[in-house]
Design a protein around this motif. Structure first.
Motif, PDB file in Angstrom:
ATOM      1  N   GLU A 144       0.838  -1.210   0.000  1.00 34.85           N
ATOM      2  CA  GLU A 144       0.000   0.000   0.000  1.00 34.85           C
ATOM      3  C   GLU A 144       0.878   1.268   0.000  1.00 34.85           C
ATOM      4  OE1 GLU A 144      -3.707  -0.531  -0.438  1.00 34.85           O
ATOM      5  OE2 GLU A 144      -3.922   0.305   1.581  1.00 34.85           O
ATOM      6  N   ALA A 145       1.966   1.211   0.770  1.00 33.28           N
ATOM      7  CA  ALA A 145       2.866   2.374   0.825  1.00 33.28           C
ATOM      8  C   ALA A 145       3.481   2.631  -0.553  1.00 33.28           C
ATOM      9  CB  ALA A 145       3.954   2.143   1.871  1.00 33.28           C
ATOM     10  N   ALA A 146       3.910   1.563  -1.222  1.00 32.68           N
ATOM     11  CA  ALA A 146       4.519   1.724  -2.553  1.00 32.68           C
ATOM     12  C   ALA A 146       3.481   2.199  -3.571  1.00 32.68           C
ATOM     13  CB  ALA A 146       5.151   0.406  -3.003  1.00 32.68           C
ATOM     14  N   LEU A 147       2.296   1.617  -3.522  1.00 28.48           N
ATOM     15  CA  LEU A 147       1.242   2.010  -4.475  1.00 28.48           C
ATOM     16  C   LEU A 147       0.838   3.469  -4.257  1.00 28.48           C
ATOM     17  CD1 LEU A 147      -0.870  -1.277  -4.406  1.00 28.48           C
ATOM     18  CD2 LEU A 147       0.258  -0.320  -6.432  1.00 28.48           C
ATOM     19  N   SER A 148       0.782   3.895  -2.993  1.00 26.57           N
ATOM     20  CA  SER A 148       0.420   5.294  -2.705  1.00 26.57           C
ATOM     21  C   SER A 148       1.501   6.238  -3.226  1.00 26.57           C
ATOM     22  CB  SER A 148       0.264   5.530  -1.197  1.00 26.57           C
ATOM     23  OG  SER A 148      -0.716   4.694  -0.698  1.00 26.57           O
ATOM     24  N   GLN A 149       2.761   5.809  -3.083  1.00 31.81           N
ATOM     25  CA  GLN A 149       3.853   6.656  -3.597  1.00 31.81           C
ATOM     26  C   GLN A 149       3.743   6.810  -5.116  1.00 31.81           C
ATOM     27  OE1 GLN A 149       8.091   5.324  -3.740  1.00 31.81           O
ATOM     28  NE2 GLN A 149       8.369   6.885  -2.170  1.00 31.81           N
ATOM     29  N   LEU A 150       3.453   5.697  -5.789  1.00 31.74           N
ATOM     30  CA  LEU A 150       3.313   5.759  -7.247  1.00 31.74           C
ATOM     31  C   LEU A 150       2.083   6.582  -7.638  1.00 31.74           C
ATOM     32  CD1 LEU A 150       4.424   4.857  -9.966  1.00 31.74           C
ATOM     33  CD2 LEU A 150       3.024   2.795  -9.811  1.00 31.74           C
ATOM     34  N   ALA A 151       1.017   6.432  -6.847  1.00 37.67           N
ATOM     35  CA  ALA A 151      -0.217   7.176  -7.138  1.00 37.67           C
ATOM     36  C   ALA A 151       0.042   8.680  -7.076  1.00 37.67           C
ATOM     37  CB  ALA A 151      -1.310   6.776  -6.140  1.00 37.67           C
ATOM     38  N   GLU A 152       0.876   9.090  -6.133  1.00 37.29           N
ATOM     39  CA  GLU A 152       1.196  10.518  -6.009  1.00 37.29           C
ATOM     40  C   GLU A 152       1.888  11.048  -7.262  1.00 37.29           C
ATOM     41  OE1 GLU A 152       3.440  11.710  -2.483  1.00 37.29           O
ATOM     42  OE2 GLU A 152       1.899  10.664  -1.307  1.00 37.29           O
ATOM     43  N   THR A 153       2.817  10.264  -7.814  1.00 39.10           N
ATOM     44  CA  THR A 153       3.529  10.742  -9.008  1.00 39.10           C
ATOM     45  C   THR A 153       2.689  10.580 -10.265  1.00 39.10           C
ATOM     46  OG1 THR A 153       4.726   8.659  -8.785  1.00 39.10           O
ATOM     47  CG2 THR A 153       6.003  10.641  -8.469  1.00 39.10           C
ATOM     48  N   ASN A 154       1.861   9.553 -10.311  1.00 44.42           N
ATOM     49  CA  ASN A 154       1.093   9.253 -11.533  1.00 44.42           C
ATOM     50  C   ASN A 154      -0.238   9.988 -11.619  1.00 44.42           C
ATOM     51  OD1 ASN A 154       2.939   7.471 -12.473  1.00 44.42           O
ATOM     52  ND2 ASN A 154       1.503   5.788 -12.735  1.00 44.42           N
ATOM     53  N   GLY A 155      -0.717  10.438 -10.455  1.00 45.68           N
ATOM     54  CA  GLY A 155      -2.036  11.069 -10.425  1.00 45.68           C
ATOM     55  C   GLY A 155      -3.179  10.069 -10.568  1.00 45.68           C
ATOM     56  N   GLU A 156      -2.874   8.775 -10.369  1.00 44.34           N
ATOM     57  CA  GLU A 156      -3.951   7.765 -10.390  1.00 44.34           C
ATOM     58  C   GLU A 156      -4.218   7.349  -8.955  1.00 44.34           C
ATOM     59  OE1 GLU A 156      -3.503   4.528 -13.470  1.00 44.34           O
ATOM     60  OE2 GLU A 156      -1.613   5.575 -13.760  1.00 44.34           O
ATOM     61  N   SER A 157      -5.312   6.613  -8.719  1.00 43.27           N
ATOM     62  CA  SER A 157      -5.550   6.139  -7.360  1.00 43.27           C
ATOM     63  C   SER A 157      -4.755   4.853  -7.124  1.00 43.27           C
ATOM     64  CB  SER A 157      -7.038   5.874  -7.140  1.00 43.27           C
ATOM     65  OG  SER A 157      -7.396   4.656  -7.752  1.00 43.27           O
ATOM     66  N   ALA A 158      -4.407   4.627  -5.849  1.00 41.13           N
ATOM     67  CA  ALA A 158      -3.654   3.414  -5.500  1.00 41.13           C
ATOM     68  C   ALA A 158      -4.474   2.172  -5.865  1.00 41.13           C
ATOM     69  CB  ALA A 158      -3.309   3.424  -4.018  1.00 41.13           C
ATOM     70  N   ALA A 159      -5.788   2.256  -5.699  1.00 42.54           N
ATOM     71  CA  ALA A 159      -6.639   1.096  -6.004  1.00 42.54           C
ATOM     72  C   ALA A 159      -6.608   0.777  -7.504  1.00 42.54           C
ATOM     73  CB  ALA A 159      -8.077   1.378  -5.562  1.00 42.54           C
ATOM     74  N   MET A 160      -6.615   1.842  -8.326  1.00 44.24           N
ATOM     75  CA  MET A 160      -6.541   1.619  -9.785  1.00 44.24           C
ATOM     76  C   MET A 160      -5.201   1.006 -10.170  1.00 44.24           C
ATOM     77  SD  MET A 160      -8.338   4.886 -11.540  1.00 44.24           S
ATOM     78  CE  MET A 160      -7.224   4.866 -12.930  1.00 44.24           C
ATOM     79  N   LEU A 161      -4.142   1.512  -9.533  1.00 45.99           N
ATOM     80  CA  LEU A 161      -2.807   0.975  -9.825  1.00 45.99           C
ATOM     81  C   LEU A 161      -2.719  -0.497  -9.413  1.00 45.99           C
ATOM     82  CD1 LEU A 161      -0.645   4.011  -8.699  1.00 45.99           C
ATOM     83  CD2 LEU A 161      -0.784   3.089 -11.018  1.00 45.99           C
ATOM     84  N   ALA A 162      -3.344  -0.827  -8.293  1.00 45.73           N
ATOM     85  CA  ALA A 162      -3.327  -2.228  -7.841  1.00 45.73           C
ATOM     86  C   ALA A 162      -4.059  -3.109  -8.852  1.00 45.73           C
ATOM     87  CB  ALA A 162      -3.978  -2.344  -6.466  1.00 45.73           C
ATOM     88  N   ALA A 163      -5.193  -2.622  -9.328  1.00 46.91           N
ATOM     89  CA  ALA A 163      -5.981  -3.406 -10.288  1.00 46.91           C
ATOM     90  C   ALA A 163      -5.225  -3.602 -11.604  1.00 46.91           C
ATOM     91  CB  ALA A 163      -7.324  -2.722 -10.530  1.00 46.91           C
ATOM     92  N   ASP A 164      -4.296  -2.696 -11.879  1.00 45.81           N
ATOM     93  CA  ASP A 164      -3.523  -2.750 -13.126  1.00 45.81           C
ATOM     94  C   ASP A 164      -2.248  -3.581 -13.036  1.00 45.81           C
ATOM     95  OD1 ASP A 164      -5.114  -1.403 -14.759  1.00 45.81           O
ATOM     96  OD2 ASP A 164      -3.942   0.450 -14.841  1.00 45.81           O
ATOM     97  N   LEU A 165      -1.896  -4.015 -11.839  1.00 49.41           N
ATOM     98  CA  LEU A 165      -0.638  -4.777 -11.695  1.00 49.41           C
ATOM     99  C   LEU A 165      -0.711  -6.054 -12.522  1.00 49.41           C
ATOM    100  CD1 LEU A 165       0.026  -4.569  -7.831  1.00 49.41           C
ATOM    101  CD2 LEU A 165       1.465  -3.587  -9.646  1.00 49.41           C
ATOM    102  N   ASP A 166       0.420  -6.400 -13.153  1.00 49.84           N
ATOM    103  CA  ASP A 166       0.464  -7.629 -13.960  1.00 49.84           C
ATOM    104  C   ASP A 166       1.032  -8.809 -13.183  1.00 49.84           C
ATOM    105  OD1 ASP A 166      -0.375  -6.432 -16.540  1.00 49.84           O
ATOM    106  OD2 ASP A 166       1.424  -5.225 -16.198  1.00 49.84           O
ATOM    107  N   LEU A 167       1.834  -8.504 -12.177  1.00 52.82           N
ATOM    108  CA  LEU A 167       2.550  -9.578 -11.461  1.00 52.82           C
ATOM    109  C   LEU A 167       2.732  -9.214  -9.999  1.00 52.82           C
ATOM    110  CD1 LEU A 167       5.840 -10.245 -13.489  1.00 52.82           C
ATOM    111  CD2 LEU A 167       4.073 -11.941 -13.009  1.00 52.82           C
ATOM    112  N   ILE A 168       2.612 -10.219  -9.148  1.00 58.42           N
ATOM    113  CA  ILE A 168       3.032 -10.041  -7.751  1.00 58.42           C
ATOM    114  C   ILE A 168       3.973 -11.196  -7.425  1.00 58.42           C
ATOM    115  CG2 ILE A 168       2.329 -10.008  -5.331  1.00 58.42           C
ATOM    116  CD1 ILE A 168      -0.400  -8.923  -6.220  1.00 58.42           C
ATOM    117  N   ILE A 169       5.202 -10.852  -7.058  1.00 50.89           N
ATOM    118  CA  ILE A 169       6.163 -11.884  -6.656  1.00 50.89           C
ATOM    119  C   ILE A 169       6.573 -11.579  -5.220  1.00 50.89           C
ATOM    120  CG2 ILE A 169       8.345 -13.034  -7.181  1.00 50.89           C
ATOM    121  CD1 ILE A 169       8.089 -12.016 -10.044  1.00 50.89           C
ATOM    122  N   LEU A 170       6.334 -12.530  -4.358  1.00 49.66           N
ATOM    123  CA  LEU A 170       6.582 -12.302  -2.929  1.00 49.66           C
ATOM    124  C   LEU A 170       7.666 -13.253  -2.434  1.00 49.66           C
ATOM    125  CD1 LEU A 170       3.938 -11.535  -0.263  1.00 49.66           C
ATOM    126  CD2 LEU A 170       5.671 -13.257   0.223  1.00 49.66           C
ATOM    127  N   ALA A 171       8.737 -12.679  -1.931  1.00 44.64           N
ATOM    128  CA  ALA A 171       9.837 -13.479  -1.386  1.00 44.64           C
ATOM    129  C   ALA A 171       9.673 -13.578   0.125  1.00 44.64           C
ATOM    130  CB  ALA A 171      11.170 -12.813  -1.723  1.00 44.64           C
TER     131      ALA A 171
END
Ligand code: ACO
Length: 341
Positions: free
Chosen positions: A60-87
Motif C-alpha cells: 500500500e505504501a509503494a502504491l500510494s507513492q506511485l499514485a502521487e507521481t502518476n495522479g492515479e488512485s492506488a486502487a486503480m494501480l493495484a488493479a492494473d498490476l500484472d505480477l506479484i512476486i513475494l519473497a
C-alpha cells in the motif's frame, strides 16, 4: 527496454524489542549483541499478524507513492498490476496457498499473476530478476509488485541466545515497471546487471526444523518447540563475508566499472561485522554503505527493500545514481543487482 523502480514502500511492526528486553529473557547482554552484530533492537509483530498483513502495508505504501507521481488512485494501480512476486521464508501457510495470492486478494490486484519464491535473505534480489524476466517476455505485461515480507519472530527459537538476538519482522515493496528507456549505453536506466548464485551443499547451515516433508508433524505428537531456525553461525558468517565480497566484485566486473562509480551499496542486513569485513577487503568508504541493522536486526528477504525505501523516502538517491543491492542467506543463496536510479 528497461526495468525501472517506480516506487518503494516498507512496513515495520510498531513493537520495538531492545537488546535489554531480550537480556531480561535469555542469557545475553546489550554489549554482547551490539559488539558481535551491530544490532540494537528489532521490531516484532503482535499475535494475529501474518506475513501477508505486513506485505499488504508495504505494498500500500509503494502504491500510494506511485499514485502521487502518476495522479492515479492506488486502487486503480493495484488493479492494473500484472505480477506479484513475494519473497519470504515465513509465509502465511506452509506452501499452500502462496502468500502472494492472499496479498493479491487484499490489494484487489485481480489482473496480477501471483506467486511466492524462497531464496531466503537473497529473496528480493532473486524476485527482482524474475520480475524483469517475466515483464520482458510478454508485451502485455508492464508492471510488477515485488515484495519481501518476513515474520522471522514466528520461526525463531526464543530460547537459543545464539540465534534469537539476530532476527526481526518487516516487509518491503518495490514497483518495477517496463519502460522504453535504454538498458545499455548512454542514458541507461533501471536494472542493468544481475547476478544470482546458489550453493545447496550448505543447506544444513541454516534451516527450519519441523513441519516440512523432511520432518512432518505427526498426529498426536506433542510439540515442545514450534518449527524454528537452526543455524551454524560460524559457517554462515564465513560464507556471508565471501558471498558479499565476491558479489560486489562480480557486479563491478560485469559492468566494467570500479567501486567509485557506485553511489550506494545496500547489503542484506545480517550482521554489521559481516558487512565491515567485506568493506575492509574491498576498501569501500563508509559513505557508500547503507546500514540500518541497528534498528531492525535481520529481516531476511525484507531487509534490502526496507533499506532501499528508507533511502528513497529520505531523497538520498538522485536520478542517475548507481545503486547496488547484495543479498546472501540460507540455501545457501547469494546475488546482487546493479540499478541506475
Ligand atoms: N549473548 C551472549 N553470549 C553469546 C550469545 C549471546 N546472544 N550468543 C553466543 N554467545 C556466546 C557463545 O555461547 C560463545 O560462548 P563460549 O565461548 O563460552 O562457548 C561465545 O559467545 C562466542 O560464540 P560464537 O558463536 O563463537 O560467536 P561469534 O563471534 O561467532 O558470533 C554470531 C556469533 C553473531 C551468530 C556470528 O557467528 C554470526 O553473525 N554469524 C552469521 C549469522 C547470520 O548472520 N545469520 C543470519 C541468517 S543468514 C543470513 O542472513 C546470512
Amino acid at each position: 527496454m528497461a526495468f525501472e523502480i517506480r516506487a518503494t514502500g516498507r512496513a515495520v511492526p510498531p513493537r520495538r524489542v531492545t537488546n535489554q528486553d531480550l537480556a531480561d529473557r535469555v542469557d545475553t547482554t546489550d554489549e554482547w549483541i551490539k559488539s558481535h552484530t551491530g544490532i540494537g533492537a528489532r521490531h516484532i509483530a503482535d499475535e494475529g499478524i501474518a506475513c501477508s498483513d505486513l506485505a499488504f502495508q508495504a505494498a500500500e505504501a509503494a502504491l500510494s507513492q506511485l499514485a502521487e507521481t502518476n495522479g492515479e488512485s492506488a486502487a486503480m494501480l493495484a488493479a492494473d498490476l500484472d505480477l506479484i512476486i513475494l519473497a519470504t521464508t515465513s509465509a502465511d501457510y506452509i506452501g499452500v496457498p502462496s502468500t502472494a495470492c492472499v496479498l493479491q486478494d487484499k490489494l484487489g490486484a485481480r489482473n496480477a499473476a501471483a506467486f511466492d519464491i524462497t531464496a531466503c535473505c537473497t529473496g528480493l534480489v532473486y524476485a527482482l530478476e524474475i520480475a524483469a524476466g517475466l515483464l520482458a517476455m510478454n508485451v502485455h505485461r508492464k508492471r510488477a509488485l515485488v515484495i519481501g515480507s518476513e515474520l522471522l519472530s514466528r520461526i525463531t527459537d526464543w530460547s537459543d541466545r545464539g540465534s534469537c538476538v539476530l532476527f526481526g519482522d518487516g516487509a518491503a515493496a518495490i514497483i518495477l515497471e517496463k519502460t522504453d528507456a535504454p538498458r545499455e549505453g548512454a542514458g541507461r536506466r533501471g536494472l542493468i546487471q544481475s547476478i544470482l548464485h546458489a550453493d545447496g551443499s550448505g543447506a544444513q547451515a541454516l534451516f527450519v526444523q519441523g513441519g516440512g516433508t523432511r520432518d512432518p508433524f505427526k498426529a498426536g505428537e506433542v510439540l515442545t518447540k514450534q518449527p524454528h531456525l537452526i543455524m551454524d553461525g560460524r559457517i554462515v558468517y564465513n560464507f556471508a563475508v565471501k558471498a558479499l565480497t565476491s558479489t560486489i566484485e562480480e557486479l563491478l566486473q560485469a559492468d566494467g566499472i570500479t567501486i567509485d562509480a557506485v553511489r550506494w551499496i545496500i547489503p542484506h542486513q545480517a550482521n554489521a561485522r559481516i558487512v565491515n569485513a567485506a568493506q575492509k577487503r574491498l576498501g569501500i568508504s563508509d559513505d557508500k554503505l547503507y546500514l540500518n541493522i541497528e534498528e531492525y536486526a535481520n529481516t531476511s528477504a525484507a531487509s534490502i527493500g526496507i533499506a532501499l525505501d528508507e533511502l528513497n523516502r529520505a531523497h538520498r538517491i538522485a536520478q542517475g545514481d548507481l545503486v547496488m543491492l547484495v543479498g546472501f542467506g540460507a540455501g545457501l543463496t547469494y546475488g546482487g543487482s546493479l540499478i541506475v536510479w
